[in-house]
Design a protein around this motif. Structure first.
Motif, PDB file in Angstrom:
ATOM      1  N   MET A   1       0.828  -1.201   0.000  1.00 46.75           N
ATOM      2  CA  MET A   1       0.000   0.000   0.000  1.00 46.75           C
ATOM      3  C   MET A   1       0.867   1.257   0.000  1.00 46.75           C
ATOM      4  N   LYS A   2       2.128   1.085  -0.273  1.00 43.17           N
ATOM      5  CA  LYS A   2       3.027   2.230  -0.327  1.00 43.17           C
ATOM      6  C   LYS A   2       2.713   3.110  -1.531  1.00 43.17           C
ATOM      7  N   SER A   3       1.874   2.618  -2.449  1.00 44.21           N
ATOM      8  CA  SER A   3       1.513   3.414  -3.624  1.00 44.21           C
ATOM      9  C   SER A   3       0.503   4.511  -3.293  1.00 44.21           C
ATOM     10  N   LEU A   4       0.024   4.534  -2.049  1.00 41.03           N
ATOM     11  CA  LEU A   4      -0.886   5.602  -1.653  1.00 41.03           C
ATOM     12  C   LEU A   4      -0.125   6.921  -1.611  1.00 41.03           C
ATOM     13  N   VAL A   5      -0.759   7.937  -2.157  1.00 36.77           N
ATOM     14  CA  VAL A   5      -0.157   9.270  -2.158  1.00 36.77           C
ATOM     15  C   VAL A   5      -1.169  10.231  -1.561  1.00 36.77           C
ATOM     16  N   PHE A   6      -0.715  11.056  -0.652  1.00 37.71           N
ATOM     17  CA  PHE A   6      -1.576  12.049  -0.029  1.00 37.71           C
ATOM     18  C   PHE A   6      -1.099  13.429  -0.431  1.00 37.71           C
ATOM     19  N   ASN A   7      -2.026  14.251  -0.877  1.00 33.59           N
ATOM     20  CA  ASN A   7      -1.724  15.637  -1.241  1.00 33.59           C
ATOM     21  C   ASN A   7      -2.609  16.550  -0.407  1.00 33.59           C
ATOM     22  N   PHE A   8      -1.997  17.553   0.176  1.00 34.64           N
ATOM     23  CA  PHE A   8      -2.724  18.451   1.063  1.00 34.64           C
ATOM     24  C   PHE A   8      -2.625  19.890   0.577  1.00 34.64           C
ATOM     25  N   ASP A   9      -3.667  20.675   0.923  1.00 32.84           N
ATOM     26  CA  ASP A   9      -3.658  22.106   0.647  1.00 32.84           C
ATOM     27  C   ASP A   9      -4.013  22.830   1.946  1.00 32.84           C
ATOM     28  N   ASN A  10      -4.149  24.113   1.877  1.00 33.70           N
ATOM     29  CA  ASN A  10      -4.448  24.910   3.068  1.00 33.70           C
ATOM     30  C   ASN A  10      -5.923  25.273   3.186  1.00 33.70           C
ATOM     31  N   LYS A  11      -6.781  24.617   2.398  1.00 34.08           N
ATOM     32  CA  LYS A  11      -8.195  24.979   2.359  1.00 34.08           C
ATOM     33  C   LYS A  11      -9.024  24.367   3.479  1.00 34.08           C
ATOM     34  N   SER A  12      -8.571  23.239   4.031  1.00 33.93           N
ATOM     35  CA  SER A  12      -9.320  22.592   5.111  1.00 33.93           C
ATOM     36  C   SER A  12      -8.339  21.838   6.002  1.00 33.93           C
ATOM     37  N   PRO A  13      -8.775  21.447   7.197  1.00 30.28           N
ATOM     38  CA  PRO A  13      -7.880  20.723   8.102  1.00 30.28           C
ATOM     39  C   PRO A  13      -7.345  19.434   7.458  1.00 30.28           C
ATOM     40  N   ILE A  14      -6.117  19.098   7.788  1.00 32.96           N
ATOM     41  CA  ILE A  14      -5.450  17.929   7.209  1.00 32.96           C
ATOM     42  C   ILE A  14      -6.248  16.649   7.443  1.00 32.96           C
ATOM     43  N   TYR A  15      -6.787  16.470   8.654  1.00 31.32           N
ATOM     44  CA  TYR A  15      -7.497  15.216   8.921  1.00 31.32           C
ATOM     45  C   TYR A  15      -8.715  15.061   8.008  1.00 31.32           C
ATOM     46  N   LEU A  16      -9.377  16.178   7.669  1.00 36.37           N
ATOM     47  CA  LEU A  16     -10.522  16.105   6.746  1.00 36.37           C
ATOM     48  C   LEU A  16     -10.057  15.737   5.340  1.00 36.37           C
ATOM     49  N   GLN A  17      -8.911  16.243   4.943  1.00 36.36           N
ATOM     50  CA  GLN A  17      -8.353  15.908   3.634  1.00 36.36           C
ATOM     51  C   GLN A  17      -7.939  14.434   3.583  1.00 36.36           C
ATOM     52  N   ILE A  18      -7.407  13.934   4.697  1.00 31.16           N
ATOM     53  CA  ILE A  18      -7.055  12.508   4.777  1.00 31.16           C
ATOM     54  C   ILE A  18      -8.318  11.665   4.620  1.00 31.16           C
ATOM     55  N   ILE A  19      -9.384  12.046   5.314  1.00 35.17           N
ATOM     56  CA  ILE A  19     -10.653  11.316   5.209  1.00 35.17           C
ATOM     57  C   ILE A  19     -11.108  11.271   3.754  1.00 35.17           C
ATOM     58  N   ASP A  20     -11.138  12.425   3.100  1.00 32.39           N
ATOM     59  CA  ASP A  20     -11.592  12.479   1.708  1.00 32.39           C
ATOM     60  C   ASP A  20     -10.720  11.610   0.798  1.00 32.39           C
ATOM     61  N   GLN A  21      -9.413  11.672   1.004  1.00 32.24           N
ATOM     62  CA  GLN A  21      -8.514  10.925   0.129  1.00 32.24           C
ATOM     63  C   GLN A  21      -8.612   9.419   0.365  1.00 32.24           C
ATOM     64  N   ILE A  22      -8.733   9.003   1.625  1.00 29.80           N
ATOM     65  CA  ILE A  22      -8.902   7.569   1.890  1.00 29.80           C
ATOM     66  C   ILE A  22     -10.264   7.098   1.380  1.00 29.80           C
ATOM     67  N   GLU A  23     -11.306   7.904   1.552  1.00 28.19           N
ATOM     68  CA  GLU A  23     -12.625   7.561   0.991  1.00 28.19           C
ATOM     69  C   GLU A  23     -12.499   7.319  -0.508  1.00 28.19           C
ATOM     70  N   LEU A  24     -11.817   8.219  -1.190  1.00 23.39           N
ATOM     71  CA  LEU A  24     -11.656   8.094  -2.635  1.00 23.39           C
ATOM     72  C   LEU A  24     -10.873   6.834  -2.992  1.00 23.39           C
ATOM     73  N   TYR A  25      -9.812   6.544  -2.256  1.00 27.19           N
ATOM     74  CA  TYR A  25      -9.048   5.317  -2.500  1.00 27.19           C
ATOM     75  C   TYR A  25      -9.929   4.078  -2.311  1.00 27.19           C
ATOM     76  N   ILE A  26     -10.809   4.130  -1.338  1.00 28.59           N
ATOM     77  CA  ILE A  26     -11.685   2.980  -1.063  1.00 28.59           C
ATOM     78  C   ILE A  26     -12.748   2.842  -2.154  1.00 28.59           C
ATOM     79  N   VAL A  27     -13.469   3.923  -2.464  1.00 29.35           N
ATOM     80  CA  VAL A  27     -14.564   3.798  -3.441  1.00 29.35           C
ATOM     81  C   VAL A  27     -14.057   3.554  -4.859  1.00 29.35           C
TER      82      VAL A  27
END
Length: 123
Positions: A1-27
């Motif tokens: 699972m090292k192929s997972l890549v996380f990209n963050f911006d300053n628009k929302s808290p990091i944990y919310l961005q992690i949630i969205d990105q993991i959701e996307l990886y799952i769906v």
């Protein structure tokens, strides 16, 4: 699972961005149903975030029922197709709204956008 890549911006808290990105990886199936997730510490290392931030995101994902915890075995992606479909629909709606907004900015209304899609082979 090292192929997972996380990209963050300053628009929302990091944990919310992690949630969205993991959701996307799952769906999207990049993390398939039933797959065991790396440990919190390993995921935090992959994402380059504090383990507490990753734990907060995973706790939220568990509350959303996208992941489950087996006490001694770790965290796993749900195999519940209803939940997966619900979240896939959420992302489809977001992407559709983004597309329609972009087309509107180009001067296309909804009717002409549909006509454009049909002409380009999208069905």
């Amino acid at each position: 699972m090292k192929s997972l890549v996380f990209n963050f911006d300053n628009k929302s808290p990091i944990y919310l961005q992690i949630i969205d990105q993991i959701e996307l990886y799952i769906v999207s199936g990049k993390i398939p149903p039933g797959e065991k997730l790396p440990s919190v510490r390993d995921l935090a290392t992959i994402a380059r975030v504090n383990p507490n931030t990753m734990q907060r995101a995973l706790t939220e994902l568990e509350q959303l029922k996208l992941i489950t915890t087996e006490r001694t075995n770790g965290k796993f992606v749900t195999t519940n197709e209803n939940y997966l479909y619900k979240f896939r629909e959420k992302f489809a709606l977001i992407k559709t709204r983004e597309y329609l907004t972009a087309m509107s900015e180009l001067g296309f209304d909804h009717k002409s956008t549909i006509k454009y899609l049909k002409a380009k082979g999208a069905k």
